[in-house]
Design an enzyme around this catalytic site. Structure first.
Site, PDB file in Angstrom:
ATOM      1  N   PHE A 125       0.310  -0.101  -0.209  1.00  0.00           N
ATOM      2  CA  PHE A 125      -1.112  -0.440  -0.130  1.00  0.00           C
ATOM      3  C   PHE A 125      -1.817   0.296  -1.274  1.00  0.00           C
ATOM      4  O   PHE A 125      -1.541   1.468  -1.522  1.00  0.00           O
ATOM      5  CB  PHE A 125      -1.678  -0.006   1.232  1.00  0.00           C
ATOM      6  CG  PHE A 125      -3.104  -0.423   1.432  1.00  0.00           C
ATOM      7  CD1 PHE A 125      -3.404  -1.706   1.856  1.00  0.00           C
ATOM      8  CD2 PHE A 125      -4.148   0.448   1.174  1.00  0.00           C
ATOM      9  CE1 PHE A 125      -4.721  -2.107   2.020  1.00  0.00           C
ATOM     10  CE2 PHE A 125      -5.470   0.052   1.341  1.00  0.00           C
ATOM     11  CZ  PHE A 125      -5.757  -1.228   1.770  1.00  0.00           C
ATOM     12  N   ASP A 194       2.945   6.788   5.769  1.00  0.00           N
ATOM     13  CA  ASP A 194       1.679   6.115   6.071  1.00  0.00           C
ATOM     14  C   ASP A 194       1.947   5.194   7.262  1.00  0.00           C
ATOM     15  O   ASP A 194       2.734   4.244   7.164  1.00  0.00           O
ATOM     16  CB  ASP A 194       1.227   5.317   4.832  1.00  0.00           C
ATOM     17  CG  ASP A 194      -0.099   4.591   5.063  1.00  0.00           C
ATOM     18  OD1 ASP A 194      -0.395   4.251   6.225  1.00  0.00           O
ATOM     19  OD2 ASP A 194      -0.809   4.342   4.073  1.00  0.00           O
ATOM     20  N   TYR A 219      -8.405   2.230  12.980  1.00  0.00           N
ATOM     21  CA  TYR A 219      -9.248   1.045  13.197  1.00  0.00           C
ATOM     22  C   TYR A 219      -8.445  -0.255  13.290  1.00  0.00           C
ATOM     23  O   TYR A 219      -9.021  -1.316  13.459  1.00  0.00           O
ATOM     24  CB  TYR A 219     -10.325   0.922  12.108  1.00  0.00           C
ATOM     25  CG  TYR A 219      -9.829   1.112  10.689  1.00  0.00           C
ATOM     26  CD1 TYR A 219      -9.047   0.158  10.063  1.00  0.00           C
ATOM     27  CD2 TYR A 219     -10.157   2.267   9.980  1.00  0.00           C
ATOM     28  CE1 TYR A 219      -8.593   0.343   8.767  1.00  0.00           C
ATOM     29  CE2 TYR A 219      -9.706   2.473   8.682  1.00  0.00           C
ATOM     30  CZ  TYR A 219      -8.929   1.504   8.084  1.00  0.00           C
ATOM     31  OH  TYR A 219      -8.471   1.690   6.808  1.00  0.00           O
ATOM     32  N   LYS A 220      -7.112  -0.154  13.176  1.00  0.00           N
ATOM     33  CA  LYS A 220      -6.306  -1.375  13.292  1.00  0.00           C
ATOM     34  C   LYS A 220      -5.822  -1.501  14.738  1.00  0.00           C
ATOM     35  O   LYS A 220      -6.598  -1.848  15.627  1.00  0.00           O
ATOM     36  CB  LYS A 220      -5.138  -1.334  12.312  1.00  0.00           C
ATOM     37  CG  LYS A 220      -5.560  -1.244  10.842  1.00  0.00           C
ATOM     38  CD  LYS A 220      -4.335  -1.236   9.950  1.00  0.00           C
ATOM     39  CE  LYS A 220      -4.661  -0.874   8.523  1.00  0.00           C
ATOM     40  NZ  LYS A 220      -5.431  -1.885   7.810  1.00  0.00           N
ATOM     41  N   ARG A 366      -2.174 -13.953   6.432  1.00  0.00           N
ATOM     42  CA  ARG A 366      -1.640 -12.859   7.246  1.00  0.00           C
ATOM     43  C   ARG A 366      -2.228 -12.942   8.646  1.00  0.00           C
ATOM     44  O   ARG A 366      -3.437 -13.074   8.821  1.00  0.00           O
ATOM     45  CB  ARG A 366      -2.075 -11.558   6.579  1.00  0.00           C
ATOM     46  CG  ARG A 366      -1.121 -10.425   6.685  1.00  0.00           C
ATOM     47  CD  ARG A 366      -1.625  -9.231   5.889  1.00  0.00           C
ATOM     48  NE  ARG A 366      -2.955  -8.801   6.305  1.00  0.00           N
ATOM     49  CZ  ARG A 366      -3.359  -7.534   6.301  1.00  0.00           C
ATOM     50  NH1 ARG A 366      -2.565  -6.578   5.905  1.00  0.00           N
ATOM     51  NH2 ARG A 366      -4.573  -7.210   6.679  1.00  0.00           N
TER      52      ARG A 366
END
Ligand code: PLP
Length: 397
Positions: A125, A194, A219-220, A366
């Site tokens: 990322f 990560d 937050y995911k 996605r």
């Protein structure tokens, strides 16, 4: 088609986690498949934030700092710890993932004096790569981006730290944390994981695998809300030697002594920097209560089943009109990525039809499957909507 719909209904009826969907405030008209980017709000969060503003802030005012706010980063960390296989006292919630990556990487380089390289997954990322580049510049080390399949060839006596993603954000591929951690340790280096796309997805064993450092967002799949603070894991055996670069008063041994010199706190608190973001942190605390009594093995089993069922729907309804890029074996997180040259426009049209996924440049659609609230019916409707859009386009509508 009917067969898929019937199967979806049957799978939903038999789903042991189905009761959890009622915990979330979801629009029934919408199929939400972007919880791998921004999780849906648990219902209790709105009330909790209201209560925190009205009572803790409004009535207790500054008294809330010693009463409950100052230690909230560690307290909320303890709620995440069991989800990532960490014993108490090793996880703190503070700052963003990017900031925690910076702390972890500088801390890791400082743990490896004389070693000159930071290795990073070349497909990482972007923020991870950008932060690693800056850390290399600041610490006088060299950044070596490498394809994951070639990791073995670059590890050596110059490797200080290796930064890896547990799940690839673009393809959804899951990497073997045990094997990669072992290889990095064999080279005498430190590993930073990560966990943004794996925390809340599958059981993770940070302590058992001897992971050096880890960071992740909330937050995911942890549903902490937009901009919710991230976590950082520093195991007990590294805490004393871990020197992170953001030596703010929040990580001081005695913050309220207002001493002129910085002295790091003895435990995980040294990973803190400044004043915690209380409203977001306490919204996250409420969101994490949804996990109480939830078995991560059940979450993982449902996530694999949901993503597998979605791929089956895609195969049957879309054939080779799209390419499935996510691994079909068990080595995937809870997302399915499809490749199509018109991905951007397709995602936009799906959103217009109330099916929300996301687009990753240049050609990836996605879809995230959050087992706490996504249904098999959602998976089926998403594939059908995409197939309808392609059929409409082919018919010139
Ligand atoms: C793997 C990974 N790392 C980091 C981040 C984001 O970092 P930050 O929370 O600092 O924006 C994301 C966001 O999607 C991500 O997927």
């Amino acid at each position: 088609m009917t067969d898929l719909t019937e199967r979806a209904s049957k799978l939903d009826a038999e789903d042991p986690l189905a009761y959890l969907r009622a915990e979330f405030d979801l629009d029934p008209a919408v199929v939400y498949l972007d919880g791998n980017s921004l999780g849906a709000p648990p219902r209790r969060v709105a009330d909790r934030v209201g209560e925190v503003v009205r009572e803790q802030w409004g009535r207790r005012l500054i008294r809330s700092w010693p009463e409950s706010w100052w230690t909230a980063p560690e307290r909320v960390g303890e709620k995440i710890a069991p989800l990532v296989g960490a014993a108490p006292g090793q996880l703190v919630v503070a700052d963003s993932t990017s900031v925690n990556l910076f702390k972890a990487l500088v801390g890791a380089v400082r743990l490896a004096p004389g070693r000159r390289e930071i290795v990073v997954d070349a497909a990482t990322f972007p923020t991870d790569g950008y932060i690693a580049e800056s850390v290399a510049e600041l610490t006088g080390t060299v950044l070596r981006p490498v394809a994951m399949d070639e990791l073995d060839y670059v590890l050596g006596d110059q490797t200080a730290v290796v930064l890896l993603n547990h799940v690839d954000y673009r393809t959804g591929r899951l990497y073997d944390m045990a094997a990669a951690t072992e290889r990095v340790h064999e080279a005498g280096a430190r590993v930073v994981w990560d966990l943004c796309h794996s925390a809340g997805v599958l059981p993770i064993e940070l302590d058992a695998l001897g992971v050096d450092l880890a960071v992740g967002c909330t937050y995911k799949f942890l549903n902490g809300g937009p901009g919710a603070p991230a976590f950082i894991y520093v195991p007990h055996d590294l805490q004393e030697s871990f020197r992170q670069p953001l030596s703010g008063w929040g990580g001081h041994r005695d913050p309220f002594a207002m001493a002129p010199a910085y002295e790091p706190a003895p435990g995980i608190a040294r990973a803190r920097a400044g004043t915690p973001d209380i409203l977001s942190l306490l919204a996250l605390e409420a969101a994490l209560e949804v996990w109480d009594g939830v078995d991560l093995d059940d979450v993982r089993a449902k996530g694999l089943a949901l993503t597998g069922f979605f791929m089956e729907c895609v195969d049957e309804l879309l054939g080779d009109a799209v390419e499935v890029v996510t691994p079909r074996d068990g080595n995937r997180g809870h997302q399915v990525s499809l490749r199509h040259p018109g991905a951007g426009a397709l995602v936009a049209e799906m959103t217009a039809r109330e099916v929300i996924g996301d687009f990753r440049t240049p050609d990836v659609l996605r879809f995230g499957f959050a087992p706490l609230y996504t249904t098999y019916g959602d998976a089926c409707r998403a594939a059908r909507t995409l197939s309808d859009i392609l059929a409409d386009a082919a018919a010139g509508h």
